[in-house]
Scaffold this motif. Structure first.
Motif, PDB file in Angstrom:
ATOM      1  N   GLY A 167      -5.761  -0.747   0.147  1.00 40.85           N
ATOM      2  CA  GLY A 167      -6.290  -0.094   1.335  1.00 40.85           C
ATOM      3  C   GLY A 167      -7.608  -0.695   1.787  1.00 40.85           C
ATOM      4  O   GLY A 167      -7.853  -0.857   2.991  1.00 40.85           O
ATOM      5  N   SER A 196       1.980   7.038  -6.552  1.00 43.63           N
ATOM      6  CA  SER A 196       0.894   7.887  -7.026  1.00 43.63           C
ATOM      7  C   SER A 196       1.169   9.344  -6.681  1.00 43.63           C
ATOM      8  O   SER A 196       0.997  10.239  -7.523  1.00 43.63           O
ATOM      9  CB  SER A 196      -0.428   7.441  -6.409  1.00 43.63           C
ATOM     10  OG  SER A 196      -1.484   8.295  -6.806  1.00 43.63           O
ATOM     11  N   PHE A 227       0.821  -1.208   0.000  1.00 43.60           N
ATOM     12  CA  PHE A 227       0.000   0.000   0.000  1.00 43.60           C
ATOM     13  C   PHE A 227       0.858   1.262   0.000  1.00 43.60           C
ATOM     14  O   PHE A 227       0.625   2.184  -0.800  1.00 43.60           O
ATOM     15  CB  PHE A 227      -0.922   0.008   1.221  1.00 43.60           C
ATOM     16  CG  PHE A 227      -1.639   1.318   1.421  1.00 43.60           C
ATOM     17  CD1 PHE A 227      -2.759   1.629   0.670  1.00 43.60           C
ATOM     18  CD2 PHE A 227      -1.177   2.252   2.352  1.00 43.60           C
ATOM     19  CE1 PHE A 227      -3.413   2.845   0.838  1.00 43.60           C
ATOM     20  CE2 PHE A 227      -1.825   3.460   2.525  1.00 43.60           C
ATOM     21  CZ  PHE A 227      -2.937   3.765   1.771  1.00 43.60           C
ATOM     22  N   PHE A 232      -5.112  10.298   2.233  1.00 41.96           N
ATOM     23  CA  PHE A 232      -5.464  10.834   0.914  1.00 41.96           C
ATOM     24  C   PHE A 232      -5.464  12.354   0.934  1.00 41.96           C
ATOM     25  O   PHE A 232      -4.864  12.996   0.054  1.00 41.96           O
ATOM     26  CB  PHE A 232      -6.829  10.317   0.482  1.00 41.96           C
ATOM     27  CG  PHE A 232      -7.348  10.951  -0.771  1.00 41.96           C
ATOM     28  CD1 PHE A 232      -6.860  10.568  -2.010  1.00 41.96           C
ATOM     29  CD2 PHE A 232      -8.316  11.946  -0.722  1.00 41.96           C
ATOM     30  CE1 PHE A 232      -7.325  11.163  -3.179  1.00 41.96           C
ATOM     31  CE2 PHE A 232      -8.791  12.550  -1.875  1.00 41.96           C
ATOM     32  CZ  PHE A 232      -8.288  12.156  -3.113  1.00 41.96           C
ATOM     33  N   ALA A 268       0.979   4.046  -2.942  1.00 40.38           N
ATOM     34  CA  ALA A 268       0.502   5.370  -2.546  1.00 40.38           C
ATOM     35  C   ALA A 268       1.588   6.422  -2.787  1.00 40.38           C
ATOM     36  O   ALA A 268       1.305   7.524  -3.281  1.00 40.38           O
ATOM     37  CB  ALA A 268       0.086   5.361  -1.071  1.00 40.38           C
ATOM     38  N   GLN A 269       2.838   6.094  -2.453  1.00 40.44           N
ATOM     39  CA  GLN A 269       3.935   7.033  -2.696  1.00 40.44           C
ATOM     40  C   GLN A 269       4.170   7.243  -4.186  1.00 40.44           C
ATOM     41  O   GLN A 269       4.431   8.369  -4.622  1.00 40.44           O
ATOM     42  CB  GLN A 269       5.217   6.530  -2.040  1.00 40.44           C
ATOM     43  CG  GLN A 269       5.328   6.849  -0.564  1.00 40.44           C
ATOM     44  CD  GLN A 269       6.701   6.499  -0.032  1.00 40.44           C
ATOM     45  OE1 GLN A 269       6.904   5.425   0.527  1.00 40.44           O
ATOM     46  NE2 GLN A 269       7.648   7.402  -0.199  1.00 40.44           N
ATOM     47  N   ALA A 317      -3.351   1.306  -4.931  1.00 38.17           N
ATOM     48  CA  ALA A 317      -3.256   1.597  -3.496  1.00 38.17           C
ATOM     49  C   ALA A 317      -4.640   1.544  -2.844  1.00 38.17           C
ATOM     50  O   ALA A 317      -4.781   1.069  -1.706  1.00 38.17           O
ATOM     51  CB  ALA A 317      -2.612   2.966  -3.282  1.00 38.17           C
ATOM     52  N   LEU A 318      -5.658   2.023  -3.555  1.00 38.61           N
ATOM     53  CA  LEU A 318      -7.018   2.013  -3.020  1.00 38.61           C
ATOM     54  C   LEU A 318      -7.501   0.587  -2.787  1.00 38.61           C
ATOM     55  O   LEU A 318      -8.109   0.287  -1.738  1.00 38.61           O
ATOM     56  CB  LEU A 318      -7.959   2.749  -3.974  1.00 38.61           C
ATOM     57  CG  LEU A 318      -9.437   2.810  -3.567  1.00 38.61           C
ATOM     58  CD1 LEU A 318      -9.594   3.568  -2.256  1.00 38.61           C
ATOM     59  CD2 LEU A 318     -10.262   3.464  -4.676  1.00 38.61           C
ATOM     60  N   PHE A 350      -2.763   5.041  -7.840  1.00 36.85           N
ATOM     61  CA  PHE A 350      -3.765   5.376  -6.825  1.00 36.85           C
ATOM     62  C   PHE A 350      -4.804   4.272  -6.691  1.00 36.85           C
ATOM     63  O   PHE A 350      -5.168   3.865  -5.578  1.00 36.85           O
ATOM     64  CB  PHE A 350      -4.460   6.694  -7.181  1.00 36.85           C
ATOM     65  CG  PHE A 350      -5.660   6.997  -6.314  1.00 36.85           C
ATOM     66  CD1 PHE A 350      -5.510   7.439  -5.015  1.00 36.85           C
ATOM     67  CD2 PHE A 350      -6.946   6.817  -6.814  1.00 36.85           C
ATOM     68  CE1 PHE A 350      -6.618   7.692  -4.212  1.00 36.85           C
ATOM     69  CE2 PHE A 350      -8.058   7.081  -6.026  1.00 36.85           C
ATOM     70  CZ  PHE A 350      -7.892   7.518  -4.720  1.00 36.85           C
ATOM     71  N   GLY A 376      -7.077   6.046   6.181  1.00 33.52           N
ATOM     72  CA  GLY A 376      -6.932   6.124   4.732  1.00 33.52           C
ATOM     73  C   GLY A 376      -7.406   7.451   4.179  1.00 33.52           C
ATOM     74  O   GLY A 376      -6.764   8.040   3.303  1.00 33.52           O
TER      75      GLY A 376
END
Length: 315
Positions: A103, A54, A47, A122, A51-52, A99-100, A96, A118
């Protein structure tokens, strides 16, 4: 004519070490109470990586869209601007959504409170990399790194593993080590972010990008960097003494090693030629990873016996 950039240039892969180190630190704290969990820890790493990525791509996209200058200073060609827009935007969205999905899988393990974390991640990431004025273009960029990689990532990772097999029942005594370690990793991430501003000090000022180092100057930047090193080491010592870990000082070893790395970086900040400052960024990111990795190894070996009822491969 500038060469087309590699994916490494666009994505800043070395920055991923900071997030991975934070997850390892949170897992290390869970290990102290025998609550480390392989699957949640692995998913947390996946994750934080996506996320990073993105966020990194989105920051590049915003910089190019607004002609902020960082894209050009990194010698990335803007000859085909429309193509660059599409590439960066699509990469950011792809990372993203991955990652979603990860998550949501983590939320199914941890419960409703993970959705709050979360959502905070964001919003904070968007403010850091986008918005009308990205925080990374201000002195508050380092503060954002402190919060996201420190308390949020470390405590969140630890809590997720502690409650994985007992949803809704949190033993707060198991979370206390993560509070200490969250501040430690936060200060180290703060330092790692400062190195970006230190390395790009001149170009940042030219592009009206006032990072913390740009606001206080390189000399005070070095002072803050070194003070943070001694501060997180002191916090680690206090943590080990307060928790009565009784590991004969072995539990303090990761922080001491990382302090020496930061002292080396501080010295290189003073003595290296300016064109070599960028190499210190990777070392700063690696130092956060080193803290998380060493802490995890030591606490996994010396912590309480594994309390998990889950087994893998019959073991």
């Amino acid at each position: 004519m500038a060469k087309e950039p590699s994916l490494f240039t666009r994505a800043r892969f070395s920055s991923l070490l900071t997030g991975i180190g934070a997850v390892l630190a949170g897992t290390a704290c869970a290990s102290l109470s025998g609550n480390s969990e392989l699957i949640p820890a692995s998913l947390c790493i996946v994750f934080v990586v996506f996320a990073q990525l993105s966020a990194n791509f989105y920051y590049r996209y915003v910089d190019l869209k607004r002609n902020s200058g960082t894209y050009i200073d990194h010698r990335i060609s803007t000859k085909s601007k429309k193509g660059q827009f599409n590439f960066l935007k699509e990469c950011s969205l792809a990372m993203f959504f991955i990652a979603l999905m990860i998550g949501l899988a983590l939320a199914s393990m941890g419960g409703w409170w993970t959705l709050l974390i979360g959502g905070f991640i964001f919003v904070a990431a968007w403010l850091t990399c986008g918005g009308s004025t990205p925080l990374l273009r201000t002195p508050f960029g380092a503060v954002s790194s402190f919060i996201l990689f420190g308390p949020v990532c470390v405590i969140g990772t630890c809590m997720l593993q502690v409650v994985h097999e007992s949803i809704g029942r949190i033993n707060w005594s198991y979370i206390i080590p993560a509070v200490y370690m969250g501040v430690v990793i936060g200060l180290m991430s703060f330092n790692a972010t400062m190195l970006y501003g230190y390395a790009n000090y001149t170009t940042d000022l030219r592009n009206s990008k006032v990072t913390l180092v740009g606001a206080v100057g390189r000399r005070w930047g070095r002072i803050i960097f070194l003070l943070n090193g001694f501060l997180y080491t002191a916090i680690t010592v206090i943590m080990c003494l307060q928790l009565n870990l009784e590991l004969n000082g072995v539990d303090m070893l990761p922080s001491v090693i990382c302090l020496f790395v930061d002292i080396y970086i501080w010295w290189q900040m003073r003595t290296r030629p300016r064109y070599q400052y960028a190499q210190l960024i990777d070392l700063g990111n690696f130092n956060v990873f080193l803290m998380g990795l060493l802490s995890y190894i030591i606490f996994e070996i010396t912590g309480h016996a594994d309390l998990s009822q889950m087994s893998f491969f019959g073991l």
